[in-house]
Design a protein around this motif. Structure first.
Motif, PDB file in Angstrom:
ATOM      1  N   SER A   1       0.839  -1.195   0.000  1.00 22.02           N
ATOM      2  CA  SER A   1       0.000   0.000   0.000  1.00 22.02           C
ATOM      3  C   SER A   1       0.870   1.239   0.000  1.00 22.02           C
ATOM      4  CB  SER A   1      -0.918   0.000   1.229  1.00 22.02           C
ATOM      5  OG  SER A   1      -1.710   1.169   1.258  1.00 22.02           O
ATOM      6  N   GLY A   2       0.471   2.250  -0.781  1.00 24.73           N
ATOM      7  CA  GLY A   2       1.216   3.500  -0.809  1.00 24.73           C
ATOM      8  C   GLY A   2       0.972   4.349  -2.047  1.00 24.73           C
ATOM      9  N   ASP A   3       0.260   3.798  -3.028  1.00 23.08           N
ATOM     10  CA  ASP A   3       0.051   4.560  -4.266  1.00 23.08           C
ATOM     11  C   ASP A   3      -1.333   4.181  -4.823  1.00 23.08           C
ATOM     12  OD1 ASP A   3       2.151   6.317  -5.874  1.00 23.08           O
ATOM     13  OD2 ASP A   3       0.928   5.269  -7.363  1.00 23.08           O
ATOM     14  N   THR A   4      -1.514   4.254  -6.116  1.00 22.56           N
ATOM     15  CA  THR A   4      -2.795   3.818  -6.685  1.00 22.56           C
ATOM     16  C   THR A   4      -2.929   2.317  -6.468  1.00 22.56           C
ATOM     17  OG1 THR A   4      -1.817   3.266  -8.824  1.00 22.56           O
ATOM     18  CG2 THR A   4      -2.601   5.532  -8.528  1.00 22.56           C
ATOM     19  N   VAL A   5      -4.142   1.799  -6.474  1.00 20.41           N
ATOM     20  CA  VAL A   5      -4.314   0.364  -6.247  1.00 20.41           C
ATOM     21  C   VAL A   5      -3.689  -0.436  -7.388  1.00 20.41           C
ATOM     22  CG1 VAL A   5      -6.320   0.620  -4.784  1.00 20.41           C
ATOM     23  CG2 VAL A   5      -6.651   0.335  -7.246  1.00 20.41           C
ATOM     24  N   GLU A   6      -3.646   0.131  -8.583  1.00 15.55           N
ATOM     25  CA  GLU A   6      -2.993  -0.558  -9.705  1.00 15.55           C
ATOM     26  C   GLU A   6      -1.499  -0.699  -9.409  1.00 15.55           C
ATOM     27  OE1 GLU A   6      -5.022   2.044 -10.050  1.00 15.55           O
ATOM     28  OE2 GLU A   6      -6.751   1.088 -11.006  1.00 15.55           O
ATOM     29  N   ASN A   7      -0.894   0.386  -8.954  1.00 13.74           N
ATOM     30  CA  ASN A   7       0.537   0.317  -8.629  1.00 13.74           C
ATOM     31  C   ASN A   7       0.801  -0.562  -7.413  1.00 13.74           C
ATOM     32  OD1 ASN A   7       1.189   1.876 -10.806  1.00 13.74           O
ATOM     33  ND2 ASN A   7       1.444   3.790  -9.646  1.00 13.74           N
ATOM     34  N   ASP A   8      -0.069  -0.482  -6.425  1.00 15.78           N
ATOM     35  CA  ASP A   8       0.074  -1.356  -5.248  1.00 15.78           C
ATOM     36  C   ASP A   8       0.086  -2.821  -5.701  1.00 15.78           C
ATOM     37  OD1 ASP A   8      -0.104   0.957  -3.748  1.00 15.78           O
ATOM     38  OD2 ASP A   8      -2.035   0.486  -2.838  1.00 15.78           O
ATOM     39  N   HIS A   9      -0.854  -3.157  -6.587  1.00 15.62           N
ATOM     40  CA  HIS A   9      -0.948  -4.535  -7.071  1.00 15.62           C
ATOM     41  C   HIS A   9       0.297  -4.933  -7.869  1.00 15.62           C
ATOM     42  CE1 HIS A   9      -2.991  -8.252  -8.333  1.00 15.62           C
ATOM     43  NE2 HIS A   9      -2.430  -8.034  -9.514  1.00 15.62           N
ATOM     44  N   ALA A  10       0.783  -4.015  -8.708  1.00 13.89           N
ATOM     45  CA  ALA A  10       1.963  -4.322  -9.537  1.00 13.89           C
ATOM     46  C   ALA A  10       3.182  -4.599  -8.659  1.00 13.89           C
ATOM     47  CB  ALA A  10       2.245  -3.166 -10.494  1.00 13.89           C
ATOM     48  N   VAL A  11       3.318  -3.837  -7.598  1.00 18.85           N
ATOM     49  CA  VAL A  11       4.466  -4.035  -6.694  1.00 18.85           C
ATOM     50  C   VAL A  11       4.313  -5.361  -5.935  1.00 18.85           C
ATOM     51  CG1 VAL A  11       5.600  -3.139  -4.624  1.00 18.85           C
ATOM     52  CG2 VAL A  11       5.043  -1.598  -6.519  1.00 18.85           C
ATOM     53  N   ALA A  12       3.095  -5.667  -5.516  1.00 20.10           N
ATOM     54  CA  ALA A  12       2.852  -6.947  -4.833  1.00 20.10           C
ATOM     55  C   ALA A  12       3.160  -8.111  -5.776  1.00 20.10           C
ATOM     56  CB  ALA A  12       1.407  -7.023  -4.336  1.00 20.10           C
ATOM     57  N   GLU A  13       2.754  -7.950  -7.019  1.00 18.45           N
ATOM     58  CA  GLU A  13       2.978  -9.001  -8.018  1.00 18.45           C
ATOM     59  C   GLU A  13       4.483  -9.282  -8.189  1.00 18.45           C
ATOM     60  OE1 GLU A  13       0.681 -10.895  -9.395  1.00 18.45           O
ATOM     61  OE2 GLU A  13       2.212 -11.997 -10.500  1.00 18.45           O
ATOM     62  N   ALA A  14       5.300  -8.253  -8.100  1.00 21.49           N
ATOM     63  CA  ALA A  14       6.757  -8.459  -8.190  1.00 21.49           C
ATOM     64  C   ALA A  14       7.235  -9.344  -7.037  1.00 21.49           C
ATOM     65  CB  ALA A  14       7.482  -7.110  -8.166  1.00 21.49           C
ATOM     66  N   GLY A  15       6.622  -9.170  -5.862  1.00 16.88           N
ATOM     67  CA  GLY A  15       6.963 -10.032  -4.730  1.00 16.88           C
ATOM     68  C   GLY A  15       6.546 -11.468  -4.979  1.00 16.88           C
ATOM     69  N   VAL A  16       5.375 -11.633  -5.569  1.00 16.43           N
ATOM     70  CA  VAL A  16       4.881 -12.977  -5.900  1.00 16.43           C
ATOM     71  C   VAL A  16       5.837 -13.659  -6.877  1.00 16.43           C
ATOM     72  CG1 VAL A  16       3.025 -14.261  -7.045  1.00 16.43           C
ATOM     73  CG2 VAL A  16       2.466 -12.367  -5.506  1.00 16.43           C
ATOM     74  N   GLN A  17       6.217 -12.932  -7.905  1.00 19.08           N
ATOM     75  CA  GLN A  17       7.095 -13.505  -8.938  1.00 19.08           C
ATOM     76  C   GLN A  17       8.432 -13.962  -8.366  1.00 19.08           C
ATOM     77  OE1 GLN A  17       6.181 -14.467 -11.824  1.00 19.08           O
ATOM     78  NE2 GLN A  17       4.162 -13.611 -11.434  1.00 19.08           N
ATOM     79  N   ALA A  18       8.931 -13.221  -7.366  1.00 19.66           N
ATOM     80  CA  ALA A  18      10.239 -13.552  -6.780  1.00 19.66           C
ATOM     81  C   ALA A  18      10.236 -14.931  -6.129  1.00 19.66           C
ATOM     82  CB  ALA A  18      10.643 -12.489  -5.763  1.00 19.66           C
ATOM     83  N   LEU A  19       9.053 -15.392  -5.753  1.00 10.14           N
ATOM     84  CA  LEU A  19       8.967 -16.704  -5.091  1.00 10.14           C
ATOM     85  C   LEU A  19       8.438 -17.795  -6.020  1.00 10.14           C
ATOM     86  CD1 LEU A  19       7.637 -15.929  -1.512  1.00 10.14           C
ATOM     87  CD2 LEU A  19       9.974 -15.954  -2.364  1.00 10.14           C
ATOM     88  N   ALA A  20       8.173 -17.440  -7.261  1.00 10.32           N
ATOM     89  CA  ALA A  20       7.589 -18.416  -8.191  1.00 10.32           C
ATOM     90  C   ALA A  20       8.485 -19.649  -8.312  1.00 10.32           C
ATOM     91  CB  ALA A  20       7.375 -17.778  -9.558  1.00 10.32           C
ATOM     92  N   GLY A  21       7.885 -20.781  -8.132  1.00  6.21           N
ATOM     93  CA  GLY A  21       8.633 -22.034  -8.303  1.00  6.21           C
ATOM     94  C   GLY A  21       9.437 -22.465  -7.092  1.00  6.21           C
ATOM     95  N   GLN A  22       9.301 -21.707  -5.969  1.00  7.88           N
ATOM     96  CA  GLN A  22      10.071 -22.086  -4.762  1.00  7.88           C
ATOM     97  C   GLN A  22       9.272 -23.024  -3.871  1.00  7.88           C
ATOM     98  OE1 GLN A  22      12.273 -19.413  -2.500  1.00  7.88           O
ATOM     99  NE2 GLN A  22      12.915 -18.128  -4.189  1.00  7.88           N
TER     100      GLN A  22
END
Lengths: 135, 135, 135, 135
Positions: free
Chosen positions: B114-135
């Protein structure tokens, strides 16, 4: 000047390293001058109940700009601050919370550690304090 | 298997890097399978009110094992889950919270931003998700 | 006469069986005439966030002696009870909570179910109601 | 591995049976590894105030992976954990809460019992623990 995320992360990392060295599992929290959380980690298998306690220790240390244990000395039955833990949504007044000071000696945040004996909690918090000494 | 601190920190670091790249100031929280906080950072000058929102987004995503925005689609006036935000000490049901899955596809935590538009909030969260993909 | 533990457990067991039959994972709560919890179960892998919701549905149904969905019809924007969810530490006003009546037709408790669509939540709660019919 | 509903219900049933045998009226709660409620019963005419206490005892035992009474020994005036009860939304630190361990010796939940003397509360909780021994 307020504590930066970079400084908070340095304090957390130093405390984390100290905890690993001591073989203890800690929750480690850093708050800013406004007593709001800046950085937090919970080590694997650390006590779940220490999550809230570590944050409350950091807040308590900043609320009164002194180590949490010092407040605990005054909040005992018959003491001048008896019952102070009921304020601010719950204080923690045993050791493990320490104010953090900037290079000019002003309190600009605090660190709170919980997960083991209060002596070990305090020692790990102190490692976080030292990491920022002189900054 | 539960999320480890190392994995939580990877997710936070990836989200942090994404936020720096996008030039936005975020609060980033990761909770474990029990919806309890594992790692958190607040970037310098990020909205203070977003601290609680980021943690509530992470919890909400784990509480129902779906992105927070999906719940928000159902909790509108006239929707089947209208008013669900009143449960669990307060939910946040707009985008920015996403479940985290382990290598076997099981939800083992969640990230909330949380900290910006909900679209940007989601995009930043998605980067966190991707970092763990396949772990 | 108040609901007994035995009756509450009968209602929970019937709802549980119905949930297994339907292949859904539910949180199931029964409260007494005082709106206090008497029996509760969370099925394996049921949504964690539904724990609190199931209890709040049971309480809400007893608070007003009507199915939770009926209140939700009145609490929409512009409705006569708009915002009622803010009372009593948080109400849940979508379907899944139903009053329980004793053999004399008096409300002596309520059941709340959460874990799937509101239609399925309600169906499972209804199975609990039926189990006590005529008692 | 987390505690299953079946295991939680076994623990509750064993504690319930023990309470009936002893002629005491109890509230009995079981939480999982995340300290979230899995199963609960309140016996007929059990103290209403013990409802919340039984759940808090179960949570407290899991929060620190030790019997609640052990924490209470340290939280007395002058003790190292004085005032810890103010954390985590309220802890209960007198006997009646005990961690539950899986077959590998890992804590995977906890049981909390309240309704009579703390000795009896503990004895009833212990019956729940024994029911899961070796599972």
């Amino acid at each position: 000047m307020g504590i930066t995320l970079k400084q908070a992360q340095q304090a957390v990392a130093a405390a984390h390293e100290k905890a690993l060295e001591m073989g203890v599992k800690m929750n480690i929290a850093v708050v800013d001058a406004g007593a709001n959380l800046v950085a937090f980690i919970r080590m694997d298998d650390a006590w779940l109940g220490s999550l809230d306690i570590s944050i409350k220790k950091a807040k308590t240390a900043r609320f009164f700009d002194m180590p949490t244990g010092a407040i605990g000395g005054l909040s005992q039955p018959g003491g001048s601050l008896f019952g102070i833990e009921h304020s601010n949504g719950g204080l923690i007044t045993f050791p493990g919370g320490i104010p953090l000071k900037n290079s000019e000696g002003q309190v600009f945040g605090a660190i709170g550690v919980s997960g083991d004996t209060v002596e070990n909690d305090h020692a790990v918090a102190e490692a976080g304090v030292q990491a920022l000494a002189g900054q």
